[in-house]
Design an enzyme around this catalytic site. Structure first.
Site, PDB file in Angstrom:
ATOM      1  N   HIS A   1      61.548  39.607  29.568  1.00 26.56           N
ATOM      2  CA  HIS A   1      62.862  39.301  28.977  1.00 26.56           C
ATOM      3  C   HIS A   1      63.900  40.319  29.475  1.00 26.56           C
ATOM      4  CE1 HIS A   1      61.154  36.548  25.889  1.00 26.56           C
ATOM      5  NE2 HIS A   1      60.095  37.333  26.010  1.00 26.56           N
TER       6      HIS A   1
ATOM      7  N   ASN B   1      66.848  41.457  28.198  1.00 22.60           N
ATOM      8  CA  ASN B   1      67.335  42.493  27.273  1.00 22.60           C
ATOM      9  C   ASN B   1      66.253  43.495  26.887  1.00 22.60           C
ATOM     10  OD1 ASN B   1      70.324  41.923  26.149  1.00 22.60           O
ATOM     11  ND2 ASN B   1      69.347  40.034  26.814  1.00 22.60           N
TER      12      ASN B   1
ATOM     13  N   HIS C   1      70.455  44.227  21.259  1.00 24.77           N
ATOM     14  CA  HIS C   1      71.293  43.044  21.160  1.00 24.77           C
ATOM     15  C   HIS C   1      72.740  43.424  20.870  1.00 24.77           C
ATOM     16  CE1 HIS C   1      71.798  38.693  20.442  1.00 24.77           C
ATOM     17  NE2 HIS C   1      70.809  38.688  21.316  1.00 24.77           N
TER      18      HIS C   1
ATOM     19  N   THR D   1      65.936  34.828  29.869  1.00 25.98           N
ATOM     20  CA  THR D   1      67.006  35.267  28.970  1.00 25.98           C
ATOM     21  C   THR D   1      67.624  34.069  28.258  1.00 25.98           C
ATOM     22  OG1 THR D   1      68.968  36.682  28.841  1.00 25.98           O
ATOM     23  CG2 THR D   1      68.889  35.132  30.694  1.00 25.98           C
TER      24      THR D   1
ATOM     25  N   GLU E   1      51.901  32.860  18.177  1.00 27.56           N
ATOM     26  CA  GLU E   1      52.225  34.249  17.823  1.00 27.56           C
ATOM     27  C   GLU E   1      51.945  34.518  16.343  1.00 27.56           C
ATOM     28  OE1 GLU E   1      55.720  36.018  20.235  1.00 27.56           O
ATOM     29  OE2 GLU E   1      56.309  33.979  19.723  1.00 27.56           O
TER      30      GLU E   1
ATOM     31  N   ASP F   1      58.526  43.118  27.403  1.00 27.09           N
ATOM     32  CA  ASP F   1      59.761  43.891  27.193  1.00 27.09           C
ATOM     33  C   ASP F   1      59.478  45.342  27.562  1.00 27.09           C
ATOM     34  OD1 ASP F   1      61.545  41.911  25.593  1.00 27.09           O
ATOM     35  OD2 ASP F   1      59.623  41.843  24.567  1.00 27.09           O
TER      36      ASP F   1
HETATM   37 ZN   LIG Z   1      58.112  37.239  25.240  1.00 30.38          ZN
END
Ligand SMILES: [Zn+2]
Length: 325
Positions: free
Chosen positions: A25, A27, A70, A102, A202, A278
């Protein structure tokens, strides 16, 4: 969260081999130094040990970081910078194919489509891409936590206009939104030749997982909470699985690197791709993820090297736009 030490010899080996990143990702891949200086410029002070190098971040600190990122990645200047740095960081890792994902969003100085164009500009102007050291494509994410179907359809619409975009991702808070509500957007994406990848299982929710498998996505990510029925179905379907070891351990979805389910998939000759998720949040790198796998899950180097090679087979092809007449 416990980040374990890695032997230098192991890390050096995985730095040296060509690798493919398919779950990263934008960010969340922000450099720690960049985040710190953005927070400083913003006048935000952080209490506690969140940035101490000796401190292993807790789950709640990881989520604090997501929120902070963010907040400060709110201008075209910042998005350009973090894209540029992400490209440099993956290229330095000997990553040969990078899929950046993104969620298109409007910033204080641009629309959501301009946000995507900005990232595309950075990709096309990057040294690694121009010198053909690294291939890069873009996957646009639909956020189940903050989007509705109209927003999702808009993401697909933007994606269909950009040659560099190869797919659509389903991500965000797994406790919010249902895949079924977004299904028309994914069906449209497929109709438009975009590939699809879904953040999958998840949390324990067999019904939701079954709905996702009914759609037969091109890839899935995580697959941490499976009952026997879903595991059996996956073993038959062999949908390539993006594995993010440090992310899963840090967010306490999996107890430890040693107990990670990667070994089970490898034993079953299931198609897997090792990814970072990330890297700014989880203080990792693509080479480190392979090194963790060798050192702590005890998968032999030869097999992990084969996994790195095979990963390239699962990348999404860039979108072929219809010719204008
Ligand atoms: Zn992910």
């Amino acid at each position: 969260m416990s980040i374990l030490p890695i032997k230098k010899e192991i890390l050096d080996y995985y730095k040296s081999i060509p690798k493919c990143e398919l779950h990263a990702h934008l960010n969340g891949s922000i450099r720690e130094n960049t985040l710190r200086s953005l927070l400083k410029a913003n006048g935000t002070t952080i209490s506690g040990h969140i940035f101490d190098s000796y401190h292993n971040r807790t789950l709640s600190e990881c989520f604090t970081l997501f929120d902070l990122i963010h907040k400060v990645t709110n201008s075209t200047e910042v998005i350009s910078k973090i894209t540029r740095e992400m490209l440099e960081d993956f290229s330095a890792e000997n990553c040969k194919h990078l899929e950046i994902r993104t969620t298109p969003r409007s910033l204080r100085d641009c629309t959501s489509e301009e946000y995507v164009d900005l990232i595309i500009d950075e990709i096309q102007n990057s040294h690694a891409v121009k010198s053909k050291q690294m291939n890069v494509s873009l996957v646009l994410s639909i956020n189940r936590g903050s989007h509705d179907l109209n927003d999702a359809l808009r993401v697909v619409e933007i994606a269909t206009k950009k040659r560099i975009v190869s797919g659509i991702d389903f991500s965000g808070n797994p406790f919010k939104g249902k895949f079924a509500d977004f299904l028309p957007a994914f069906q449209l994406a497929r109709k438009k030749n975009l590939k699809t990848t879904l953040h999958f299982a998840e949390k324990m929710d067999p019904q939701e997982s079954m709905k996702m498998l009914d759609f037969v996505p091109d890839r899935i990510g995580h697959a941490n909470y499976l009952n026997t029925e879903i595991r059996e179905r996956l073993l038959k379907m062999k949908i390539p699985l993006e594995i993010c070891l440090s992310s899963n351990v840090a967010t306490e979805s999996v107890k430890s690197y040693q107990l990670h389910h990667l070994s089970c998939w490898v034993k079953n000759d299931y198609p897997v791709v090792i990814c970072t998720d990330d890297l700014g949040i989880f203080r990792t790198s693509l080479s480190k993820e392979y090194a963790f796998a060798e050192q702590y899950t005890k998968i032999p180097r030869k097999l992990l090297t084969q996994i790195a090679k095979k990963s390239f087979q699962y990348k999404f092809p860039k979108l072929v736009l219809p010719k204008l007449h």
